[in-house]
Design an enzyme around this catalytic site. Structure first.
Site, short mmCIF file in Angstrom:
data_model
loop_
_atom_site.label_atom_id
_atom_site.label_comp_id
_atom_site.label_asym_id
_atom_site.label_seq_id
_atom_site.Cartn_x
_atom_site.Cartn_y
_atom_site.Cartn_z
N HIS A 28 -21.86 -33.06 3.36
CA HIS A 28 -20.52 -32.53 3.53
C HIS A 28 -20.56 -31.57 4.72
N GLU A 166 -27.40 -34.37 -8.41
CA GLU A 166 -27.14 -32.96 -8.04
C GLU A 166 -26.21 -32.23 -9.02
N TYR A 168 -23.28 -33.26 -10.30
CA TYR A 168 -21.84 -33.60 -10.24
C TYR A 168 -21.45 -34.45 -11.46
N ARG A 216 -26.91 -43.16 -6.26
CA ARG A 216 -27.83 -42.02 -6.09
C ARG A 216 -28.14 -41.45 -7.46
N HIS A 254 -27.25 -28.44 -8.49
CA HIS A 254 -26.95 -27.27 -7.66
C HIS A 254 -27.16 -25.97 -8.43
N ARG A 290 -36.51 -32.82 1.95
CA ARG A 290 -37.63 -32.24 2.71
C ARG A 290 -38.51 -33.33 3.35
N GLN A 341 -29.34 -22.35 7.73
CA GLN A 341 -28.46 -21.30 8.25
C GLN A 341 -27.13 -21.81 8.79
N CYS A 343 -26.06 -25.11 8.42
CA CYS A 343 -25.50 -26.23 7.66
C CYS A 343 -25.06 -25.73 6.28
N CYS A 355 -25.87 -26.99 13.47
CA CYS A 355 -27.31 -26.91 13.25
C CYS A 355 -27.92 -25.83 14.12
N ALA A 386 -33.48 -18.04 23.06
CA ALA A 386 -32.35 -18.06 23.99
C ALA A 386 -32.78 -18.62 25.34
N LYS A 423 -42.07 -20.24 6.27
CA LYS A 423 -41.39 -20.42 7.55
C LYS A 423 -42.26 -21.16 8.56
N ARG A 564 -30.44 2.40 3.60
CA ARG A 564 -29.53 3.55 3.50
C ARG A 564 -28.21 3.16 2.84
N GLY A 650 -30.60 -11.87 22.37
CA GLY A 650 -30.73 -10.47 21.97
C GLY A 650 -30.52 -9.52 23.11
P1 FAD Z 1 -36.69 -12.92 21.68
O1 FAD Z 1 -37.09 -13.87 20.64
O2 FAD Z 1 -36.96 -11.49 21.45
O3 FAD Z 1 -37.37 -13.40 23.03
C1 FAD Z 1 -37.37 -12.63 24.21
C2 FAD Z 1 -38.53 -13.06 25.06
O4 FAD Z 1 -38.43 -12.46 26.32
C3 FAD Z 1 -39.89 -12.67 24.50
O5 FAD Z 1 -40.75 -13.78 24.49
C4 FAD Z 1 -40.37 -11.61 25.47
O6 FAD Z 1 -41.79 -11.60 25.61
C5 FAD Z 1 -39.70 -12.05 26.75
N1 FAD Z 1 -39.52 -10.98 27.72
C6 FAD Z 1 -39.00 -9.75 27.52
N2 FAD Z 1 -38.94 -9.07 28.67
C7 FAD Z 1 -39.41 -9.89 29.62
C8 FAD Z 1 -39.59 -9.78 31.01
N3 FAD Z 1 -39.24 -8.67 31.67
N4 FAD Z 1 -40.11 -10.82 31.68
C9 FAD Z 1 -40.45 -11.95 31.05
N5 FAD Z 1 -40.31 -12.11 29.73
C10 FAD Z 1 -39.79 -11.11 29.03
N6 FAD Z 1 -33.75 -15.85 13.16
C11 FAD Z 1 -33.19 -16.85 12.51
O7 FAD Z 1 -32.16 -17.36 12.94
N7 FAD Z 1 -33.74 -17.35 11.36
C12 FAD Z 1 -34.86 -16.85 10.84
O8 FAD Z 1 -35.32 -17.32 9.79
C13 FAD Z 1 -35.49 -15.79 11.51
N8 FAD Z 1 -36.60 -15.25 11.02
C14 FAD Z 1 -37.19 -14.23 11.68
C15 FAD Z 1 -38.34 -13.68 11.16
C16 FAD Z 1 -38.97 -12.65 11.81
C17 FAD Z 1 -40.22 -12.06 11.22
C18 FAD Z 1 -38.43 -12.15 13.04
C19 FAD Z 1 -39.12 -11.06 13.78
C20 FAD Z 1 -37.28 -12.68 13.55
C21 FAD Z 1 -36.64 -13.72 12.87
N9 FAD Z 1 -35.46 -14.27 13.34
C22 FAD Z 1 -34.88 -15.30 12.68
C23 FAD Z 1 -34.75 -13.69 14.50
C24 FAD Z 1 -34.97 -14.54 15.77
O9 FAD Z 1 -36.33 -14.78 15.98
C25 FAD Z 1 -34.33 -13.82 16.94
O10 FAD Z 1 -32.97 -13.61 16.70
C26 FAD Z 1 -34.49 -14.61 18.23
O11 FAD Z 1 -35.85 -14.81 18.51
C27 FAD Z 1 -33.83 -13.90 19.40
O12 FAD Z 1 -34.00 -14.71 20.53
P2 FAD Z 1 -34.06 -14.14 22.01
O13 FAD Z 1 -34.51 -15.28 22.84
O14 FAD Z 1 -32.77 -13.49 22.34
O15 FAD Z 1 -35.13 -13.00 21.98
P1 NAP Z 2 -30.84 -6.26 10.27
O1 NAP Z 2 -30.54 -7.41 9.43
O2 NAP Z 2 -29.79 -5.66 11.09
O3 NAP Z 2 -31.48 -5.15 9.32
C1 NAP Z 2 -31.86 -3.92 9.78
C2 NAP Z 2 -32.18 -3.01 8.60
O4 NAP Z 2 -32.57 -1.77 9.09
C3 NAP Z 2 -31.03 -2.80 7.67
O5 NAP Z 2 -31.51 -2.91 6.35
C4 NAP Z 2 -30.57 -1.39 7.97
O6 NAP Z 2 -30.15 -0.88 6.72
C5 NAP Z 2 -31.80 -0.72 8.51
N1 NAP Z 2 -31.54 0.25 9.56
C6 NAP Z 2 -30.74 0.09 10.65
N2 NAP Z 2 -30.78 1.21 11.41
C7 NAP Z 2 -31.61 2.06 10.80
C8 NAP Z 2 -32.05 3.38 11.12
N3 NAP Z 2 -31.63 4.01 12.21
N4 NAP Z 2 -32.89 3.96 10.27
C9 NAP Z 2 -33.33 3.35 9.18
N5 NAP Z 2 -32.94 2.11 8.82
C10 NAP Z 2 -32.10 1.47 9.64
O7 NAP Z 2 -32.00 -6.61 11.28
P2 NAP Z 2 -33.44 -7.23 11.10
O8 NAP Z 2 -33.89 -7.26 9.68
O9 NAP Z 2 -34.22 -6.50 12.09
O10 NAP Z 2 -33.24 -8.71 11.56
C11 NAP Z 2 -32.87 -9.02 12.90
C12 NAP Z 2 -32.13 -10.30 12.94
O11 NAP Z 2 -33.01 -11.37 12.65
C13 NAP Z 2 -31.04 -10.29 11.91
O12 NAP Z 2 -29.78 -10.44 12.52
C14 NAP Z 2 -31.34 -11.43 11.03
O13 NAP Z 2 -30.20 -12.24 10.82
C15 NAP Z 2 -32.39 -12.24 11.77
N6 NAP Z 2 -33.30 -12.75 10.77
C16 NAP Z 2 -32.86 -13.76 9.98
C17 NAP Z 2 -33.66 -14.22 8.98
C18 NAP Z 2 -33.18 -15.35 8.10
O14 NAP Z 2 -33.87 -15.75 7.23
N7 NAP Z 2 -32.02 -15.90 8.32
C19 NAP Z 2 -34.89 -13.67 8.75
C20 NAP Z 2 -35.32 -12.64 9.56
C21 NAP Z 2 -34.49 -12.17 10.56
P3 NAP Z 2 -29.45 0.53 6.52
O15 NAP Z 2 -28.70 0.78 7.81
O16 NAP Z 2 -28.57 0.36 5.33
O17 NAP Z 2 -30.57 1.45 6.26
FE1 SF4 Z 3 -31.52 -25.48 9.84
FE2 SF4 Z 3 -30.32 -27.35 11.35
FE3 SF4 Z 3 -32.05 -28.09 9.50
FE4 SF4 Z 3 -29.66 -27.08 8.79
S1 SF4 Z 3 -30.03 -28.99 9.88
S2 SF4 Z 3 -31.65 -26.62 7.91
S3 SF4 Z 3 -29.35 -25.57 10.40
S4 SF4 Z 3 -32.50 -26.85 11.31
#
Ligand code: FAD
Ligand code: NAP
Ligand code: SF4
Length: 673
Positions: A28, A166, A168, A216, A254, A290, A341, A343, A355, A386, A423, A564, A650
Site C-alpha cells: 500500500h 497479516e 486481516y 496469500r 500486524h 526480508r 522510514q 515506506c 524510499c 548527501a 543496522k 530534558r 546536514g
Molecule cells: P554526514 O553523514 O555527516 O557526512 C558528511 C561527510 O562530509 C563526512 O564523511 C565528513 O567526513 C565529510 N566532510 C566534512 N567536512 C569535510 C571537508 N571539509 N572536506 C571533505 N569532507 C568533509 N539516519 C537515518 O535516516 N536512519 C538511520 O537509521 C540512521 N541511523 C543513524 C545511526 C547513527 C549511530 C548515526 C550517527 C546516524 C544515523 N542516522 C540515520 C543519521 C544519518 O547518518 C545522517 O542524517 C546522515 O549521514 C547525514 O548525511 P550528510 O551527508 O549530510 O552528513
Molecule cells: P535528535 O533526535 O535531535 O536528538 C537529540 C537529543 O539530544 C534529544 O533527546 C534532545 O533531548 C537532546 N538534546 C538536544 N540538545 C541538548 C542539549 N543542549 N543538552 C542536552 N541534551 C540535548 O538527534 P540525534 O539523536 O543526534 O539524531 C540525529 C538524527 O539522526 C536525527 O534526526 C535522527 O532522525 C537520525 N537518526 C535516525 C535514526 C533512525 O532509526 N531513524 C537513528 C539514529 C539517528 P532534550 O532536548 O529533550 O534533552
Molecule cells: Fe527503507 Fe526504502 Fe527499504 Fe522502505 S523500501 S525499508 S524506505 S530502504
C-alpha cells in the site's frame, strides 16, 4: 561472480508463464491520495515492469466499503472504476510486465467506524471495534470478493491475489483467536477455513481458468491462538484443491509483538514456516519477508524452500532489481536496508510512501530522468549520504563529478550507523554508492579536505557542500571530564565503555548507542538468536508459533537514558520500529528519565535534577548524544570569497536531519543542474 540460474528460470503459474521467479509484492503506497493518482501508479508500476520484474502484485483493494484500510482507501467494486485501472494495466503491459490485483478486506484492522470481523473483538492496534458479520453478510462478502475479481479481469489484470494473511479479515476467520462464531464459518478448523475456501472457489468460478489466482496464506501467525504449523499445512492443501494457482506466504499479524520485516530480522528468517507450506502442496509457493538480495532469493529456491520470491520494499528501492540480476550487475542493486522510514512509517502516519535509498520511488512523474542539457564540472565536498547521492544522480545526468571526502572512506555517519546491532544493512547502502560512483566515473578523492582557495583555483562550474554535522557538546559543568564521551568515540570503538553508563539525549542516536552498548550484533544475522530473543517457535508446533522468550541473560551493562523534555523517551522514533527498540530497552532493564536538568559530570558520575530534586548517578561513562550542528565552515568561507556554492544534507540544516532527508535533497538538487 554469483549466478542466479534458478531465479532467472521461467515458471508456469496456472495458465501463465512468468519469465523469472522475482515478484514485486503488494504494498500500500497511498499514492492514490496525491494528485494524478492513476498516472502516478501507472508510472510507478511501469518502471518496475521495465525493470523486468516477473510479476507485480498491486497494493490491496477492498472488495466493499467496510473493508477499506482507512477512510477513502483503495476500493474496487464498481464498473465505473474500470478505466482508471486500465491506465495502470496498460502501462504495465506496454512495459512488458504482468500485474495482478490484490484483494484485501482489512476486517477489524480497517480504520473506519463501520469495520467488521468474524466476531466483535477489537484489535489492540485499532481504535474502532468491529461489528460481527451475520452469516448472510459473510456470504455477501464472499460474493464481493468474486465481483472484484471479475472487475479486475475486465480491467486487464492478469489475475488476482487474495490477501489471507497479516491478520486481516480472512486471517481473522482462520484463527481461533478471533473466530468464536457458532455458524458454519466458525467453530472447528473446517469451519474456520470455510470462508477462505469459499472465496477461492467463488473467485475461480467468476474469473474462469485462465487468470492467475494467488492466495496469500499466513505461514506463521505469531499471535496466541493462531494456527499451528500442521493446521497451516492442511489449510494450504485445501486452498490448492479449491482452485489456487500459487500460494504466497505472509508472516505474522500486524498486532504481533514480534518484528517480522524490520532490519533487525535476519534475512530470510521465516524459511521454515514457508517450507512447511511448500511441502504440503504441489502448486508453486512464493517466499516473502526480508529477502532483499538476489543471493538470498536464489538460495531460497535452490534449497527448496520456495519456487518464487516476493519482494515489496526491495522493488521500491530499485525498480531494476530483476534486470540487474539478469545482466550480472547485482552489485549495482540499490538494496532495501529494511529501515521502513520512507515506506511503512509514512503509510502508518497517513503520508505517501517513497524510499530512503531511492527518492524517485512513487515520484516517477516528478523525477523525470534524463541527461542535462549542458554537462558541467562539479565539485562535491563531503562523502556522506548527501554528497554521495548528489554525485551519483548528477553523474547519471552526464555531469563530470569530483567528490572530496576528508576521511579514508566514503559514508559519513553511515559508518557509525552500520555498527549498531540490527543496522548491518547500511553496509549494502555503502556498497551501492561505492560501486555506482566508480562505474559512473566519479573522481573520488579520499582523505582530502579542500580549502576554499583550492576549490576556487580549480575550474569547477558548481560547488556543492555536503560537509554534514558535528556533535553538539552540551553546556554542562564537567563536560570535559574523562567520563564524558561522544557517541562517535563510542561507536568507533575509541573508548572502552564501562559497565555503568548514562546517555544524555534520547533521539535516534541515543537509542542506537544504547542498543550498541547492550545489544547482540549476532541477533540480526542469526535466526536462532533472533527467535530466542523474541519468543518464536520456528517449527510452529504451538498454535501461533510463539514460545517463551529466552532473551539475553543478564544485560551486558547498566544503562540509564536521559532527556530534558518532560515526555516519554522515544516518542520521535519510527512508528514501525520504535516499539521494537523500546521493547529491547525494557528487556535490558534500561532506566529512562525525562524532564531532567543536568548539573554536572564529575568523578562521582552524573549529577542531575528532576522536579528540582537533586540526584547523582554513579557511572563509569556519560555518553553525549545531544544532537548536532551543521558543519558549515567551508561553505561560509566560500560565500565570503564571493562564490555561490549549493549546500545540502546536514551542512544545510542539522535539526531533524536523517539520511532520508539528506538523500532526497541531494537527488532533487541534481535534477535541477
Ligand atoms: P554526514 O553523514 O555527516 O557526512 C558528511 C561527510 O562530509 C563526512 O564523511 C565528513 O567526513 C565529510 N566532510 C566534512 N567536512 C569535510 C571537508 N571539509 N572536506 C571533505 N569532507 C568533509 N539516519 C537515518 O535516516 N536512519 C538511520 O537509521 C540512521 N541511523 C543513524 C545511526 C547513527 C549511530 C548515526 C550517527 C546516524 C544515523 N542516522 C540515520 C543519521 C544519518 O547518518 C545522517 O542524517 C546522515 O549521514 C547525514 O548525511 P550528510 O551527508 O549530510 O552528513
Ligand atoms: P535528535 O533526535 O535531535 O536528538 C537529540 C537529543 O539530544 C534529544 O533527546 C534532545 O533531548 C537532546 N538534546 C538536544 N540538545 C541538548 C542539549 N543542549 N543538552 C542536552 N541534551 C540535548 O538527534 P540525534 O539523536 O543526534 O539524531 C540525529 C538524527 O539522526 C536525527 O534526526 C535522527 O532522525 C537520525 N537518526 C535516525 C535514526 C533512525 O532509526 N531513524 C537513528 C539514529 C539517528 P532534550 O532536548 O529533550 O534533552
Ligand atoms: Fe527503507 Fe526504502 Fe527499504 Fe522502505 S523500501 S525499508 S524506505 S530502504
Amino acid at each position: 561472480m554469483a549466478t542466479f540460474d534458478r531465479l532467472l528460470t521461467p515458471l508456469r503459474v496456472g495458465a501463465t508463464l512468468l519469465p523469472n521467479r522475482m515478484v514485486m509484492g503488494a504494498m500500500h503506497t497511498r499514492l492514490e491520495t496525491l494528485d494524478r493518482p492513476h498516472e502516478r501508479l501507472a508510472a510507478f508500476y511501469a518502471a518496475r515492469a521495465a525493470g523486468e520484474i516477473g510479476l507485480i502484485l498491486s497494493g490491496g483493494f477492498a472488495p466493499n466499503p467496510e473493508g477499506v484500510m482507512e477512510p477513502g482507501g483503495p476500493l474496487f467494486n464498481r464498473a465505473e472504476q474500470l478505466d482508471e485501472h486500465r491506465v495502470v494495466t496498460r502501462a504495465v503491459h506496454e512495459a512488458g510486465g504482468k500485474i495482478v490485483l490484490q484483494i484485501l478486506h482489512a476486517g477489524r484492522y480497517a480504520k473506519v467506524p463501520e469495520c467488521v470481523g468474524p466476531t466483535a473483538a477489537k484489535a489492540r492496534i485499532n481504535a474502532y471495534a468491529p461489528r460481527a458479520l451475520s452469516t448472510q453478510e459473510v456470504r455477501a462478502t464472499i460474493a464481493d470478493f468474486a465481483c472484484t475479481a471479475a472487475l479486475a479481469v475486465q480491467a486487464g489484470y492478469d489475475g488476482v491475489e487474495i490477501m489471507g494473511s497479516e491478520g486481516y479479515l480472512i486471517n481473522e476467520f482462520t484463527a481461533a483467536l478471533t473466530n468464536a462464531r457458532d455458524d458454519e464459518f466458525g467453530g472447528s478448523f473446517a469451519g474456520r477455513i470455510r470462508f477462505a475456501l469459499d472465496i477461492v472457489r467463488a473467485v475461480r468460478a467468476e474469473m474462469g481458468r485462465e487468470p492467475m489466482l494467488i492466495y496469500r496464506i499466513s505461514s506463521i501467525d505469531l499471535v496466541e491462538g493462531g494456527m499451528s504449523g500442521a493446521e497451516t499445512a492442511a489449510f494450504a492443501k485445501e486452498i490448492e484443491a479449491a482452485g489456487a494457482d500459487l500460494i504466497n506466504t505472509g508472516v505474522g499479524w500486524h498486532e504481533s509483538a514480534v518484528p517480522t520485516i524490520a532490519a533487525c530480522v535476519p534475512r530470510a528468517a521465516w524459511r521454515d514456516a514457508i517450507r512447511n507450506v511448500k511441502e504440503a502442496v504441489s502448486i508453486p509457493v512464493m517466499a516473502s519477508n526480508r529477502i532483499n538480495m538476489p543471493e538470498v532469493a536464489e538460495e531460497l529456491i535452490a534449497s527448496g524452500v520456495a519456487d518464487l520470491v516476493s519482494m515489496a520494499r526491495p522493488l521500491l528501492a530499485d525498480p531494476d532489481f530483476a534486470k540487474k540480476t539478469r545482466l550480472g550487475m547485482a552489485d549495482e542493486i540499490n538494496t532495501c536496508i529494511g529501515c521502513n522510514q520512507a515506506c511503512l512509517d509514512r503509510i502508518f502516519t497517513e503520508r505517501t510512501a517513497t524510499c530512503l535509498v531511492n527518492p524517485r520511488a512513487g515520484r516517477e512523474i516528478e523525477f523525470a530522468a534524463g541527461k542535462a542539457k549542458q554537462p558541467k564540472r562539479i565539485a562535491v565536498v563531503g562523502g556522506g549520504p548527501a554528497g554521495m547521492a548528489f554525485a551519483l544522480n548528477a553523474a547519471e545526468r552526464g555531469h563530470q563529478l569530483t567528490l572530496f571526502e576528508a576521511h579514508a572512506r566514503l559514508g559519513g555517519q553511515l559508518n557509525l550507523a552500520k555498527v549498531v546491532p540490527g543496522k548491518a544493512e547500511f553496509h549494502e547502502m555503502l556498497r551501492y554508492f561505492e560501486v555506482r560512483l566508480e562505474r559512473l566515473g566519479v573522481a573520488v578523492r579520499l582523505g582530502h579536505a579542500p580549502t576554499a582557495q583550492a576549490l576556487a583555483s580549480e575550474t569547477f562550474d558548481e560547488v556543492v557542500i555536503a560537509t554534514g554535522v558535528t556533535p553538539r557538546v552540551p553546556d554542562i559543568v564537567g563536560v570535559d571530564h574523562p567520563k564524558a564521551v561522544s557517541y562517535i568515540d563510542v561507536l568507533t570503538g575509541k573508548v572502552e565503555v564501562g559497565a555503568r553508563v548514562a546517555i544524555i539525549g534520547a533521539g535516534g542516536i541515543g537509542f542506537d548507542v544504547a542498543e550498541y552498548l547492550l545489544g547482540d550484533a549476532q541477533e540480526a544475522l542469526d535466526r536462532g538468536v533472533f527467535f530466542r530473543a523474541w519468543g518464536v517457535d520456528p517449527a510452529n508446533a504451538n498454535a501461533g508459533g510463539l514460545t517463551r522468550v529466552d532473551a539475553h541473560g543478564a544485560p551486558r551493562r547498566s544503562v540509564h537514558m536521559f532527556q530534558r523534555k518532560a515526555q516519554p523517551l522515544g516518542k520521535g522514533l519510527g512508528k514501525s520500529t520504535g516499539w521494537i527498540l523500546k521493547a529491547r530497552m525494557r528487556q535490558a532493564n534500561v532506566m529512562m528519565t525525562s524532564g531532567v536538568a543536568y548539573d554536572a559530570i564529575d568523578d562521582e558520575g552524573l549529577h542531575y535534577r528532576v522536579d528540582g530534586k537533586p540526584h547523582v548517578l554513579a557511572v563509569d561513562h556519560v555518553v553525549l548524544c545531544a544532537g548536532q550542528h551543521s558543519n558549515r565552515t567551508l561553505y561560509d568561507e566560500l560565500v565570503a570569497r564571493g562564490a555561490q556554492p549549493k549546500v545540502i544534507g546536514g551542512a544545510d540544516v542539522a535539526a531533524e536531519l536523517d539520511a532520508l532527508r539528506a538523500i532526497d535533497q541531494a537527488a532533487r538538487l541534481a535534477m535541477t543542474l
